[in-house]
Motif scaffolding. Structure first.
Motif, PDB file in Angstrom:
ATOM      1  N   PHE A 195       0.835  -1.205   0.000  1.00 37.33           N
ATOM      2  CA  PHE A 195       0.000   0.000   0.000  1.00 37.33           C
ATOM      3  C   PHE A 195       0.871   1.257   0.000  1.00 37.33           C
ATOM      4  O   PHE A 195       0.617   2.216  -0.729  1.00 37.33           O
ATOM      5  CB  PHE A 195      -0.924   0.018   1.217  1.00 37.33           C
ATOM      6  CG  PHE A 195      -2.088  -0.922   1.116  1.00 37.33           C
ATOM      7  CD1 PHE A 195      -2.874  -0.964  -0.024  1.00 37.33           C
ATOM      8  CD2 PHE A 195      -2.409  -1.762   2.172  1.00 37.33           C
ATOM      9  CE1 PHE A 195      -3.950  -1.830  -0.124  1.00 37.33           C
ATOM     10  CE2 PHE A 195      -3.491  -2.628   2.084  1.00 37.33           C
ATOM     11  CZ  PHE A 195      -4.263  -2.670   0.938  1.00 37.33           C
ATOM     12  N   PHE A 196       1.912   1.268   0.838  1.00 37.70           N
ATOM     13  CA  PHE A 196       2.791   2.427   0.913  1.00 37.70           C
ATOM     14  C   PHE A 196       3.591   2.596  -0.383  1.00 37.70           C
ATOM     15  O   PHE A 196       3.818   3.716  -0.847  1.00 37.70           O
ATOM     16  CB  PHE A 196       3.743   2.289   2.107  1.00 37.70           C
ATOM     17  CG  PHE A 196       3.049   2.298   3.441  1.00 37.70           C
ATOM     18  CD1 PHE A 196       1.852   2.973   3.621  1.00 37.70           C
ATOM     19  CD2 PHE A 196       3.584   1.638   4.532  1.00 37.70           C
ATOM     20  CE1 PHE A 196       1.202   2.987   4.858  1.00 37.70           C
ATOM     21  CE2 PHE A 196       2.953   1.649   5.772  1.00 37.70           C
ATOM     22  CZ  PHE A 196       1.761   2.326   5.920  1.00 37.70           C
ATOM     23  N   MET A 197       4.009   1.477  -0.971  1.00 39.75           N
ATOM     24  CA  MET A 197       4.772   1.526  -2.222  1.00 39.75           C
ATOM     25  C   MET A 197       3.917   2.034  -3.369  1.00 39.75           C
ATOM     26  O   MET A 197       4.384   2.807  -4.222  1.00 39.75           O
ATOM     27  CB  MET A 197       5.346   0.138  -2.524  1.00 39.75           C
ATOM     28  CG  MET A 197       6.441  -0.290  -1.549  1.00 39.75           C
ATOM     29  SD  MET A 197       6.855  -2.050  -1.676  1.00 39.75           S
ATOM     30  CE  MET A 197       7.687  -2.055  -3.266  1.00 39.75           C
ATOM     31  N   ILE A 198       2.660   1.620  -3.414  1.00 38.74           N
ATOM     32  CA  ILE A 198       1.750   2.122  -4.439  1.00 38.74           C
ATOM     33  C   ILE A 198       1.567   3.631  -4.292  1.00 38.74           C
ATOM     34  O   ILE A 198       1.564   4.378  -5.279  1.00 38.74           O
ATOM     35  CB  ILE A 198       0.389   1.405  -4.361  1.00 38.74           C
ATOM     36  CG1 ILE A 198       0.527  -0.051  -4.833  1.00 38.74           C
ATOM     37  CG2 ILE A 198      -0.657   2.122  -5.216  1.00 38.74           C
ATOM     38  CD1 ILE A 198      -0.735  -0.880  -4.662  1.00 38.74           C
ATOM     39  N   SER A 199       1.435   4.092  -3.053  1.00 39.81           N
ATOM     40  CA  SER A 199       1.307   5.531  -2.810  1.00 39.81           C
ATOM     41  C   SER A 199       2.531   6.270  -3.326  1.00 39.81           C
ATOM     42  O   SER A 199       2.422   7.326  -3.963  1.00 39.81           O
ATOM     43  CB  SER A 199       1.127   5.803  -1.309  1.00 39.81           C
ATOM     44  OG  SER A 199      -0.103   5.286  -0.848  1.00 39.81           O
ATOM     45  N   GLY A 200       3.707   5.715  -3.068  1.00 39.79           N
ATOM     46  CA  GLY A 200       4.929   6.344  -3.558  1.00 39.79           C
ATOM     47  C   GLY A 200       5.011   6.341  -5.070  1.00 39.79           C
ATOM     48  O   GLY A 200       5.418   7.334  -5.688  1.00 39.79           O
ATOM     49  N   ALA A 201       4.605   5.224  -5.687  1.00 42.37           N
ATOM     50  CA  ALA A 201       4.653   5.125  -7.142  1.00 42.37           C
ATOM     51  C   ALA A 201       3.729   6.130  -7.805  1.00 42.37           C
ATOM     52  O   ALA A 201       4.076   6.731  -8.843  1.00 42.37           O
ATOM     53  CB  ALA A 201       4.284   3.698  -7.571  1.00 42.37           C
ATOM     54  N   LEU A 202       2.559   6.340  -7.239  1.00 40.01           N
ATOM     55  CA  LEU A 202       1.570   7.218  -7.862  1.00 40.01           C
ATOM     56  C   LEU A 202       1.740   8.680  -7.458  1.00 40.01           C
ATOM     57  O   LEU A 202       1.633   9.580  -8.293  1.00 40.01           O
ATOM     58  CB  LEU A 202       0.159   6.746  -7.509  1.00 40.01           C
ATOM     59  CG  LEU A 202      -0.216   5.332  -7.965  1.00 40.01           C
ATOM     60  CD1 LEU A 202      -1.655   5.006  -7.573  1.00 40.01           C
ATOM     61  CD2 LEU A 202      -0.039   5.173  -9.476  1.00 40.01           C
ATOM     62  N   LEU A 203       2.001   8.937  -6.184  1.00 38.92           N
ATOM     63  CA  LEU A 203       2.016  10.316  -5.697  1.00 38.92           C
ATOM     64  C   LEU A 203       3.325  11.046  -5.953  1.00 38.92           C
ATOM     65  O   LEU A 203       3.331  12.267  -6.124  1.00 38.92           O
ATOM     66  CB  LEU A 203       1.716  10.338  -4.194  1.00 38.92           C
ATOM     67  CG  LEU A 203       0.322   9.862  -3.775  1.00 38.92           C
ATOM     68  CD1 LEU A 203       0.187   9.908  -2.257  1.00 38.92           C
ATOM     69  CD2 LEU A 203      -0.763  10.699  -4.424  1.00 38.92           C
ATOM     70  N   LEU A 204       4.430  10.313  -5.994  1.00 34.47           N
ATOM     71  CA  LEU A 204       5.722  10.974  -6.162  1.00 34.47           C
ATOM     72  C   LEU A 204       6.103  11.170  -7.621  1.00 34.47           C
ATOM     73  O   LEU A 204       7.213  11.613  -7.929  1.00 34.47           O
ATOM     74  CB  LEU A 204       6.822  10.177  -5.438  1.00 34.47           C
ATOM     75  CG  LEU A 204       6.663  10.094  -3.918  1.00 34.47           C
ATOM     76  CD1 LEU A 204       7.797   9.285  -3.307  1.00 34.47           C
ATOM     77  CD2 LEU A 204       6.602  11.478  -3.296  1.00 34.47           C
TER      78      LEU A 204
END
Length: 342
Positions: A61-70
């Motif tokens: 979940f955290f990695m997906i957030s990083g992939a999309l938001l950053l």
């Protein structure tokens, strides 16, 4: 570190998010067996296997957030406003629901206003249910995203790898048997879940070839989690939780390899994509409500012990996922429901 990798065609991310959502539920269904059963029983071994298999979920979940938001630029005020609306109302609503459910005897008994204020304040500050802890972590992430984005935008791959290397090194300090041999260097600024966001962005934007090598790596890391937990639990006579830690080396490897497998496989199944997209869309709401659904199922004696745990853990988990999705879709259709459904 800017790469021209599109995030528009992201059905594989939807699949990854859905699998991770189900994995969260599997952990919470199997947890009762891991925490309460005798370590030498077959049911404990089965619960340990399912729990170990699913530990990639929160990091993903955290990695997906990083992939999309950053990968995007933000106007600070608009970003914070959108994320606040996205997170705070559902968190407050479901925190109230859990507080009410967990304290119904107190609320219906002798009511003291001051004591009530103290209880509900603690509940909202620290989480009224065990799984809401990670929503507070997510809030901290969102506060850092605009700053991280500016840093990543201007950084070369070398600096990203440098950050991740120190983050990985900081993880070694969490290993009980190793930390005594490490120098007392203060690298706390690099430790914690924030590394998963940077890792997700890095893996998403970097071309790592291969598919099944990452699946094999995932299986190997799961094997380490299963056997390590069993061996040290048996040795100490009580449940040994290090290998379950989301910031343990084996879970970092499992999460990274699972992420890369889905990315390189680019999973898409005709006829299933739409269902996966719907579940993915409501995944945050499902996460918020699933613990309540599990409580209600347990009250109906529907848990990992209804039949052999080999079957009952996945069956109960899928049932919980379906019910949770139904609840969130229903809430979403209510007036102003979209603001509290998650």
């Amino acid at each position: 570190m800017e790469k021209n990798i599109s995030i528009n065609n992201k059905i594989w991310i939807d699949y990854l998010r859905v699998v991770s959502t189900l994995a969260v539920i599997i952990i919470h269904v199997s947890a009762i067996g891991v925490m309460t059963l005798n370590i030498n029983t077959p049911d404990w071994l089965i619960a340990n296997f399912y729990d170990s298999l699913s530990r990639f979920c929160v990091p993903i979940f955290f990695m997906i957030s990083g992939a999309l938001l950053l990968n995007k630029d933000y106007e600070l005020k608009n970003f914070l406003r959108k994320r606040t609306i996205r997170i705070i109302p559902p968190l407050l609503f479901w925190s109230t629901v859990y507080f009410t459910f967990n304290n119904k005897k107190y609320l219906l008994g002798e009511f003291e206003f001051i004591a009530f204020l103290q209880k509900i304040t603690r509940s909202f500050l620290y989480g009224s249910e065990y799984h809401l802890h990670f929503v507070y972590i997510l809030l901290g992430f969102y506060l850092s995203v605009p700053i991280l984005r500016q840093w990543i935008k201007k950084s070369s791959t070398t600096y990203i790898v440098y950050f991740l290397s120190i983050w990985f090194f900081s993880i070694l300090y969490r290993i009980p048997s190793i930390v005594i041999y490490l120098p007392k260097i203060d690298i706390t600024n690099f430790s914690g879940y924030l590394g998963y966001m940077v890792l997700g962005h890095f893996l998403f934007n970097t071309n790592f070839k291969g598919k099944y090598r990452y699946l094999l790596l995932f299986m190997a890391s799961v094997g380490i989690t299963v056997l390590g937990t069993y061996y040290f639990s048996l040795r100490q006579g009580v449940f040994y939780e290090y290998f379950y830690d989301y910031l343990s080396i084996n879970i970092i490897i499992a999460s990274s390899s699972f992420f890369l497998f889905f990315k390189n496989k680019k999973i898409s199944v005709k006829g299933l994509d739409n269902i996966v997209s719907i579940i993915s869309k409501y995944s945050f709401g499902i996460y918020l409500v699933h613990a309540l659904v599990l409580k209600l199922l347990v009250n109906l004696n529907i848990d990992m012990f209804i039949v052999t745990p080999v079957l009952s853990i996945p069956i109960v988990s899928i049932l919980c996922l379906i019910i949770s999705l139904g609840v969130i879709v229903f809430v979403n259709k209510l007036p102003f429901g979209k603001y509290i459904s998650g």
